[in-house]
Design an enzyme around this catalytic site. Sequence first.
Site, short mmCIF file in Angstrom:
data_model
loop_
_atom_site.label_atom_id
_atom_site.label_comp_id
_atom_site.label_asym_id
_atom_site.label_seq_id
_atom_site.Cartn_x
_atom_site.Cartn_y
_atom_site.Cartn_z
CE LYS A 51 -4.54 -1.23 0.47
NZ LYS A 51 -5.64 -0.59 -0.34
CB SER A 303 -1.09 -8.09 -0.94
OG SER A 303 -2.15 -8.82 -0.06
#
Length: 403
Positions: A51, A303
């Site tokens: 992110k 992720s």
Amino acid sequence: MIELNKIYQAKQKIADFVLKTPLVHSSFLSEFLDTDVFLKCENLQKTGAYKIRGAYNAIANLSKEQKQAGVIAASAGNHAQGVAISAKKFGIEAVIVMPEATPLLKVSATKNLGAKVILKGDNFDEAYAYALNYAKEHHLNFIHPFENESIIAGQGTLMLEMLDEISDLDMILAPVGGGGLISGVASAAKQINPNIKVIGVSAKGAPAMYESFKSKKIINSKAVRTIADGIAVRDVNKINFDIILECVNDFIQVDDEEIANAVLYLLEKHKITVEGAGASAVAALLHKKIDLKNHKKIGVILSGGNIDVQMLNIIIEKGLFKAFRKMLINVTLVDKPGALSILSDAIKEAQANIVKIDYDRFSTKLEYGDAMISITLETKGKEHQELVRKILYDKGFNFNEIL
């Protein structure tokens, strides 16, 4: 889709701050699937998740006046840390609104990066609604976690890194919540090589994007419930949905049991710690939910790695029981000196290891003069557990299995 030049521009902007994470060959998955599997380890990113790529790019693209006003974001944790560390780098104020159930690890990490944290709502979407109102009241710039072109372009840099190392990847698997990651990845992949197959993986407990993709129209969920909190998004946004319809080839769902198996698999086989969202794409491979025919090089995005320690402990313990490496039994004994010693001798004969014992003589289910022993054993597999049962049975012990 997001223009490729915007993704390359994002790559230049984040280069001096965001880590270029390893792309490692998974010998275990490759052998299991009879194809080459490569893991993009964004769990090793500065904030433990991808992110930061989009967050830094979005803040870098703000005007001087916007930066002076400060920023606000809504996040279950990973976007929060990305915004917080990026704001700190630029020396600007950051406010983060997080769902009340956000793991303490992510809340503490965000605070430690200098952001003001507000806990509000039962899920991301409720936190998001509160953050929008707060932004208006306090004149802050809202940094959306996925519905933002700068964010999507930043996430797309991950795909550029993968193709820089292995130019002939022919399939990409990415976890999907709001869709920012896969939108950026798919935009880059399809413009560089339209033949790359892009597969989205979502949690069954957060089915909105999956159901929307399959029906080709937006279908929001009433509620979400999954251990993969990083992809626990209730509503579908149009920007990412349109990109996904244009660029994503297929969509897969995995349930919490499959995700937990993948978390444990990565930890045990690869010594890699990932959160539920980060393991979802591996879960799809482990449970053979994808047709890999004619695909020789597969890229899988891990992720994030910001898993709550308590959740990790639960996954490990449940995994040990499911793998027949632990068992929990209740044994009824006559409550007299030496009875427990006879039981422990039987367990010793079976070569099982006692890791925990609870002794109960007060249960109303017991006859007077009896005691109930709850005993957790370390075992070496299914056949070993069968041996334990046989020895206890042959020696006349009255027992039943709990786990």
